[in-house]
Design a protein around this motif. Structure first.
Motif, PDB file in Angstrom:
ATOM      1  N   PRO A 619     -29.692 -53.385  -3.911  1.00 52.48           N
ATOM      2  CA  PRO A 619     -30.209 -54.239  -5.372  1.00 52.48           C
ATOM      3  C   PRO A 619     -29.046 -54.254  -6.425  1.00 52.48           C
ATOM      4  CG  PRO A 619     -31.656 -52.879  -4.478  1.00 52.48           C
ATOM      5  CD  PRO A 619     -30.631 -52.581  -3.737  1.00 52.48           C
ATOM      6  N   LEU A 620     -28.917 -55.337  -7.010  1.00 48.11           N
ATOM      7  CA  LEU A 620     -27.962 -55.586  -8.110  1.00 48.11           C
ATOM      8  C   LEU A 620     -28.294 -54.383  -9.099  1.00 48.11           C
ATOM      9  CD1 LEU A 620     -25.785 -57.181  -9.867  1.00 48.11           C
ATOM     10  CD2 LEU A 620     -27.730 -58.098 -10.994  1.00 48.11           C
ATOM     11  N   GLN A 621     -29.669 -54.208  -9.290  1.00 42.46           N
ATOM     12  CA  GLN A 621     -30.018 -53.253 -10.427  1.00 42.46           C
ATOM     13  C   GLN A 621     -29.442 -51.863  -9.985  1.00 42.46           C
ATOM     14  OE1 GLN A 621     -31.713 -55.446  -9.167  1.00 42.46           O
ATOM     15  NE2 GLN A 621     -33.008 -56.598 -10.724  1.00 42.46           N
ATOM     16  N   THR A 622     -28.947 -51.423  -8.867  1.00 41.96           N
ATOM     17  CA  THR A 622     -28.241 -50.186  -8.691  1.00 41.96           C
ATOM     18  C   THR A 622     -27.201 -49.772  -9.617  1.00 41.96           C
ATOM     19  OG1 THR A 622     -28.828 -50.756  -6.322  1.00 41.96           O
ATOM     20  CG2 THR A 622     -27.239 -48.840  -6.710  1.00 41.96           C
ATOM     21  N   LEU A 623     -26.691 -50.953 -10.296  1.00 42.87           N
ATOM     22  CA  LEU A 623     -25.654 -50.646 -11.320  1.00 42.87           C
ATOM     23  C   LEU A 623     -26.175 -49.957 -12.603  1.00 42.87           C
ATOM     24  CD1 LEU A 623     -23.419 -54.161 -10.922  1.00 42.87           C
ATOM     25  CD2 LEU A 623     -22.668 -51.826 -10.422  1.00 42.87           C
ATOM     26  N   LEU A 624     -27.314 -49.897 -12.627  1.00 43.15           N
ATOM     27  CA  LEU A 624     -28.137 -49.368 -13.805  1.00 43.15           C
ATOM     28  C   LEU A 624     -28.476 -47.946 -13.707  1.00 43.15           C
ATOM     29  CD1 LEU A 624     -30.465 -52.283 -14.956  1.00 43.15           C
ATOM     30  CD2 LEU A 624     -28.304 -51.825 -15.807  1.00 43.15           C
ATOM     31  N   LYS A 625     -28.862 -47.700 -12.452  1.00 49.06           N
ATOM     32  CA  LYS A 625     -29.168 -46.332 -12.221  1.00 49.06           C
ATOM     33  C   LYS A 625     -28.747 -46.055 -10.714  1.00 49.06           C
ATOM     34  CE  LYS A 625     -32.626 -42.599 -12.889  1.00 49.06           C
ATOM     35  NZ  LYS A 625     -33.856 -42.151 -13.313  1.00 49.06           N
ATOM     36  N   ALA A 626     -28.266 -45.089 -10.340  1.00 50.20           N
ATOM     37  CA  ALA A 626     -27.897 -44.715  -8.886  1.00 50.20           C
ATOM     38  C   ALA A 626     -27.810 -43.346  -8.805  1.00 50.20           C
ATOM     39  CB  ALA A 626     -26.711 -45.409  -8.404  1.00 50.20           C
ATOM     40  N   PHE A 791     -29.582 -39.139 -23.059  1.00 45.90           N
ATOM     41  CA  PHE A 791     -29.016 -39.984 -22.617  1.00 45.90           C
ATOM     42  C   PHE A 791     -29.687 -40.237 -21.039  1.00 45.90           C
ATOM     43  CE2 PHE A 791     -26.254 -40.322 -18.426  1.00 45.90           C
ATOM     44  CZ  PHE A 791     -25.829 -41.791 -18.828  1.00 45.90           C
ATOM     45  N   GLN A 792     -30.366 -39.560 -20.433  1.00 43.94           N
ATOM     46  CA  GLN A 792     -31.028 -39.737 -19.116  1.00 43.94           C
ATOM     47  C   GLN A 792     -32.246 -40.796 -19.599  1.00 43.94           C
ATOM     48  OE1 GLN A 792     -29.997 -36.661 -19.533  1.00 43.94           O
ATOM     49  NE2 GLN A 792     -29.064 -36.082 -17.801  1.00 43.94           N
ATOM     50  N   GLU A 793     -32.976 -40.415 -20.541  1.00 44.95           N
ATOM     51  CA  GLU A 793     -33.988 -41.418 -21.012  1.00 44.95           C
ATOM     52  C   GLU A 793     -33.675 -42.720 -21.265  1.00 44.95           C
ATOM     53  OE1 GLU A 793     -36.805 -39.863 -23.608  1.00 44.95           O
ATOM     54  OE2 GLU A 793     -37.434 -37.971 -22.599  1.00 44.95           O
ATOM     55  N   LEU A 794     -32.289 -42.845 -21.676  1.00 43.86           N
ATOM     56  CA  LEU A 794     -31.627 -43.943 -22.368  1.00 43.86           C
ATOM     57  C   LEU A 794     -31.586 -44.925 -20.875  1.00 43.86           C
ATOM     58  CD1 LEU A 794     -30.410 -46.244 -23.922  1.00 43.86           C
ATOM     59  CD2 LEU A 794     -28.204 -44.950 -23.924  1.00 43.86           C
ATOM     60  N   ARG A 795     -30.707 -44.165 -20.128  1.00 38.29           N
ATOM     61  CA  ARG A 795     -30.583 -44.832 -18.835  1.00 38.29           C
ATOM     62  C   ARG A 795     -31.961 -45.267 -17.987  1.00 38.29           C
ATOM     63  NH1 ARG A 795     -27.131 -41.351 -14.715  1.00 38.29           N
ATOM     64  NH2 ARG A 795     -28.960 -39.830 -15.026  1.00 38.29           N
ATOM     65  N   ASP A 796     -32.862 -44.534 -18.211  1.00 41.94           N
ATOM     66  CA  ASP A 796     -34.332 -44.679 -17.335  1.00 41.94           C
ATOM     67  C   ASP A 796     -34.879 -45.837 -17.969  1.00 41.94           C
ATOM     68  OD1 ASP A 796     -34.153 -42.857 -15.709  1.00 41.94           O
ATOM     69  OD2 ASP A 796     -35.202 -41.592 -16.937  1.00 41.94           O
ATOM     70  N   VAL A 797     -34.731 -46.237 -19.601  1.00 45.04           N
ATOM     71  CA  VAL A 797     -35.478 -47.200 -19.994  1.00 45.04           C
ATOM     72  C   VAL A 797     -34.457 -48.597 -20.073  1.00 45.04           C
ATOM     73  CG1 VAL A 797     -36.741 -45.995 -21.769  1.00 45.04           C
ATOM     74  CG2 VAL A 797     -34.470 -46.776 -22.607  1.00 45.04           C
ATOM     75  N   VAL A 798     -33.357 -48.197 -19.963  1.00 50.62           N
ATOM     76  CA  VAL A 798     -32.471 -49.673 -19.565  1.00 50.62           C
ATOM     77  C   VAL A 798     -32.496 -50.111 -18.435  1.00 50.62           C
ATOM     78  CG1 VAL A 798     -29.889 -50.379 -19.382  1.00 50.62           C
ATOM     79  CG2 VAL A 798     -30.719 -48.922 -21.293  1.00 50.62           C
ATOM     80  N   ALA A 799     -32.745 -49.103 -17.137  1.00 51.44           N
ATOM     81  CA  ALA A 799     -32.975 -49.247 -15.794  1.00 51.44           C
ATOM     82  C   ALA A 799     -34.368 -50.406 -15.824  1.00 51.44           C
ATOM     83  CB  ALA A 799     -32.879 -48.340 -15.156  1.00 51.44           C
ATOM     84  N   MET A 800     -35.364 -50.066 -16.562  1.00 46.43           N
ATOM     85  CA  MET A 800     -36.519 -50.678 -16.628  1.00 46.43           C
ATOM     86  C   MET A 800     -36.432 -52.370 -16.949  1.00 46.43           C
ATOM     87  SD  MET A 800     -39.203 -47.852 -18.295  1.00 46.43           S
ATOM     88  CE  MET A 800     -40.399 -48.905 -18.485  1.00 46.43           C
TER      89      MET A 800
END
Length: 860
Positions: A619-626, A791-800
């Protein structure tokens, strides 16, 4: 067909509609609630009767998108209030709340107005080949990679370098294209002489050690003469080779002599070269391979027998290969050396030397852009009396090549000249050469007799001057390569050889559909940035490419071909605004590991990650969190990831607590959000809003007042950002931007993790001291109110916000693929592409297929 000599008649199709096909009008309107602000603070001086400064706001339409003139006047209002120019100092100021609300609404409506007034309404503007496409096209025609450094830098324009409206042409540029074409043709048609592959070995102890020994002796002699002069008073300075006592004292301080003597005293330098940093010898010791000249093009291999010093800085265990001539150097790549001195290893490195170039390959240690390596050596000298200990030793180096061509028919000349058929005289042969070349250059378009005859006349004129056939052809061939049918992607309304096959076909919007050949060209330049290959043109010849299934199959073939690397690099670089990665020079003392190798590898990580997601159908969204990164050994060491060996980029798993995995954890993205010295919550926040959340803030206002009251103060990044929010014209945007950037503050300007922010004194690297240290608060929130504490929570909410990310990607893909800015009339197309991608797991090919199969992509 466009007349190729009458450039003055070349026009561009430009439209600026303000309504959608369904008849619903979209407008940018300034809310009436703000009329009081203009009435109370502006109209005394800028009404219809006064018009101070020739500015009349009384009759200004509040429909900002009504026309360009109205939008420009509103832009002046925005700029004047933003800068504090208006109201003037002697007038009643606008209340802060009123000012903030006014600027907020006007900024937002100006964004809408710009979108409306620049929208092409779906019309694909006739466009010139950009610099990338031009180079690829020339190379496909004759196997010569042209020098495009003098051609327009199309990536400096707004948007993508495929947008026709930004690809200007001037008379000067025509001359540049002619000169570039002539140079490429001269290289392609030059007399070919067989260059046999050979191996040249360099033994560094023979090439360099005598020079280093002589340099050391010269330093000792200077010191002896200085001591003799300074130890007596009878004889003048000139007798000892000095101007005066000051020069004698200055030259006596030869700081680098101990380092050079240490080098010469090492046993291993009797049979090789140790890589060290020394100002006296041109920056650093190196192995220079033989000079390669213009006619020595081909593929070469460098072989190096090398070993590493185990106690050296790990960064210096990498060989750096660079090329250049004179002072300019281009880095080719890096290879890690892990073998000890007792058992050296063989390192191989291949490169392509292009026709017409003159260059020399250097082999040396990893380097910084600035003087950081020399500065570090100076600091190390204060500790150990010598300097930075060496990292590598080279026994010998070999240059092997050029490799012989597998097929002589693939030579540059063979792609232009063919064997002369019996029965043709020289003029007939020249005509046939020109006709075939023009048809290929014009991407299958037939050449009319009148145009061809003019080319033949140029050839005959050259022959009458005594030029041989090959030389006489260069002039007319260069005209072909500087003509509109070559330089422009022509999608004319008539005159195309397969127009009749679908002349009645129109798209849903009522615009004519592309012919099969035009579709082949648009598809290949979209995914390869180059002309169609033989298979694609064959399907265009038969008209089969117009079939949906065939078009889908060809899109898949082009995407999986190695030439699709041009799409990955061309699109991704501009989509993610990666030009900022090379914009700043990093202080090598402050960021010792973020050197040229780390910076370039960081950029490559982005391309390689996108390519892997494309290849594996993720998925393209893999770029947000992998749960993986795509790195090589060099970048693994920079990130602190173990057990990654080899220079090839590969997929490496990372744990759930890793700081890496996804764009937000990449060194490239984090470095782009800095100025080379400090991280910038503002730049990082803007990047996230624009590229990940598809919610770009309005452009920064011009002439923002400086925060002079903070001069000399040392503030944490969060406090500095808060100070900007005190300005009404800044507050609205910064309240949206900065809290996102706070979540990335645990990464320094180079993208390395830190727990505190350390501010050091500016100035000389030898006297730099720590001024303050700040605890980092990485908490913040997104504009929708989603909060995060680190940072981890930022990455999580962006991935949403994966759908928002996909939408931004889709809009960029449409703009890049269709060669025009994305407009509101493209919203329906974006919806279709998004739905298709969702049905197929959001893999990248599904986005591409939905675009290439769309009516918009297949319409003129």
């Amino acid at each position: 067909m466009i007349h190729r000599f009458l450039w003055a008649g070349l026009t561009l199709a430009i439209a600026a509609p303000t309504s959608m096909a369904d008849g619903i009008t979209h407008e940018a309107v300034m809310p009436d609630v703000h009329r009081a602000v203009l009435q109370e603070h502006c109209l005394d001086c800028h009404d219809s009767s006064t018009k101070e400064g020739n500015v009349d706001l009384e009759g200004l339409s509040w429909v900002i998108s009504g026309n360009i003139e109205t939008a420009e006047r509103w832009a002046k209002v925005l700029n004047a209030i933003n800068s504090g120019e208006m109201p003037p100092p002697d007038a009643e100021p606008i209340a802060d709340d009123d000012k903030s609300a006014f600027l907020k609404d006007l900024s937002e409506q100006m964004v809408v107005a710009r979108k409306l007034l620049s929208d092409t309404g779906g019309v694909v503007t006739l466009r010139r080949l950009n610099r990338r496409e031009y180079a690829n096209t020339i190379e496909s025609l004759m196997g010569i990679r042209p020098d495009v450094s003098v051609l327009p830098d199309d990536q400096a324009t707004a948007g993508f370098d495929t947008q026709g409206a930004s690809l200007f042409m001037s008379s000067d540029q025509i001359e540049q294209y002619l000169a570039s074409a002539r140079r490429s043709l001269e290289l392609a048609l030059r007399p070919q002489r067989q260059v046999k592959s050979k191996t040249v070995r360099i033994e560094p102890e023979d090439e360099y050690t005598p020079h280093y020994a002589a340099a050391a002796e010269e330093m000792r002699d200077i010191r002896r003469r200085a001591d003799e002069f300074l130890g007596q008073t009878e004889k003048p300075a000139a007798d000892f080779g000095f101007l005066d006592a000051y020069q004698a004292k200055k030259q006596r301080r030869i700081e680098w002599l101990p380092l050079l003597e240490d080098y010469l005293n090492r046993p291993e330098t009797k049979s090789g070269i140790t890589l060290i940093m020394t100002i006296k010898q041109g920056g650093y010791t190196k192995v220079k391979l033989p000079m390669l000249h213009e006619s020595q093009d081909g593929r070469y291999t460098v072989r190096v027998r090398a070993a590493a010093y185990p106690d050296a800085n790990p960064r210096l265990h990498y060989l750096e290969f660079s090329e250049g001539y004179g002072t300019g150097r281009t880095r080719l790549g890096w290879r890690k050396v892990s073998a000890p001195l007792s058992a050296p290893q063989i390192i191989e490195f291949s490169f392509q030397h292009r026709a017409g170039e003159k260059k020399q390959i250097w082999i040396h240690q990893r380097s910084h852009q600035d003087r950081a390596d020399k500065n570090q050596a100076t600091l190390d000298m204060r500790i150990n009396g010598i300097g930075t200990p060496p990292g590598l030793w080279i026994d010998w180096a070999e240059l092997i090549g050029p490799e012989s061509a597998e097929d002589d028919d693939e030579s540059p000349a063979a792609q232009i000249l063919f064997d002369k058929p019996s029965g043709l005289d020289d003029e007939q042969y020249a005509r046939a050469v020109l006709a075939r070349f023009a048809t290929r250059a014009f991407r299958g378009e037939e050449v009319d007799d009148a145009y061809l005859q003019k080319l033949v006349q140029r050839y005959k004129a050259n022959r009458s001057k005594g030029q041989p056939i090959e030389q006489a052809l260069i002039d007319p061939l260069s005209i072909i390569l500087a003509s509109p049918s070559f330089l422009y992607l022509v999608e004319g309304q008539d005159g195309d050889r397969d127009e009749a096959k679908n002349e009645s076909a129109t798209s849903i919007s009522g615009r004519p559909m592309l012919t099969a050949h035009q579709l082949a060209i648009r598809l290949s330049y979209f995914l390869w940035s180059a002309p169609p290959d033989e298979e694609l043109m064959m399907l265009a010849d038969t008209g089969k490419l117009l079939d949906d299934d065939v078009l889908r199959q060809q899109t898949t073939r082009l995407l999986t071909d190695k030439r699709a690397d041009k799409f990955v690099r061309g699109f991704v670089y501009q989509w993610l605004q990666m030009e900022r990665l090379g914009m700043f020079q990093y202080d090598g003392i402050q960021f010792p590991t973020f050197d040229n190798a780390a910076r370039e590898s960081a950029g490559e990580e982005i391309f390689q990650t996108f390519q892997l997601i494309l290849n594996e159908g993720l998925p393209l969204q893999t770029l947000l969190k992998a749960d993986f990164v795509v790195i090589n050994d060099l970048l693994a060491e920079f990130y602190g990831i173990e057990n990654v060996d080899g220079h090839e980029f590969r997929k490496v798993s990372v744990g759930p607590q890793s700081k890496r995995g996804g764009l937000l954890g990449t060194a490239a993205v984090l470095a782009m959000g800095s100025d080379g010295q400090r991280s910038s919550p503002v730049e990082r926040g803007v990047w996230v809003l624009r590229n990940l959340l598809n919610n770009p803030p309005p452009p920064a206002p011009p002439n923002v007042p400086m925060l002079s009251r903070l001069d000399g103060e040392v503030l944490a990044a969060r406090d500095l950002a808060r100070a900007h929010q005190e300005q009404p014209q800044c507050a609205n945007c910064h309240q949206k931007i900065d809290p996102i950037g706070y979540g990335l503050e645990n990464f320094d300007a180079a993208g390395l993790w830190r727990d505190v922010e350390v501010i050091s004194s500016p100035g000389n690297y030898r006297k730099r001291t720590k001024l303050k240290e700040f605890e980092i608060d990485p908490s913040g929130q997104l504009p929708d109110g989603s909060q995060f504490s680190d940072f981890q929570e930022l990455r999580d909410v962006v991935a949403m916000h994966g759908d928002d990310f996909a939408r931004g990607f889709t809009e960029s893909l449409i703009s890049y693929g269709l060669g025009r800015p994305y407009g509101f009339t493209d919203d329906h197309l974006a919806d279709v592409i998004m739905n298709n991608a969702k049905d197929n797991g959001h893999d990248i090919p599904s986005f591409v297929h939905a675009l290439t199969l769309s009516s918009a992509f297949r319409s003129k």
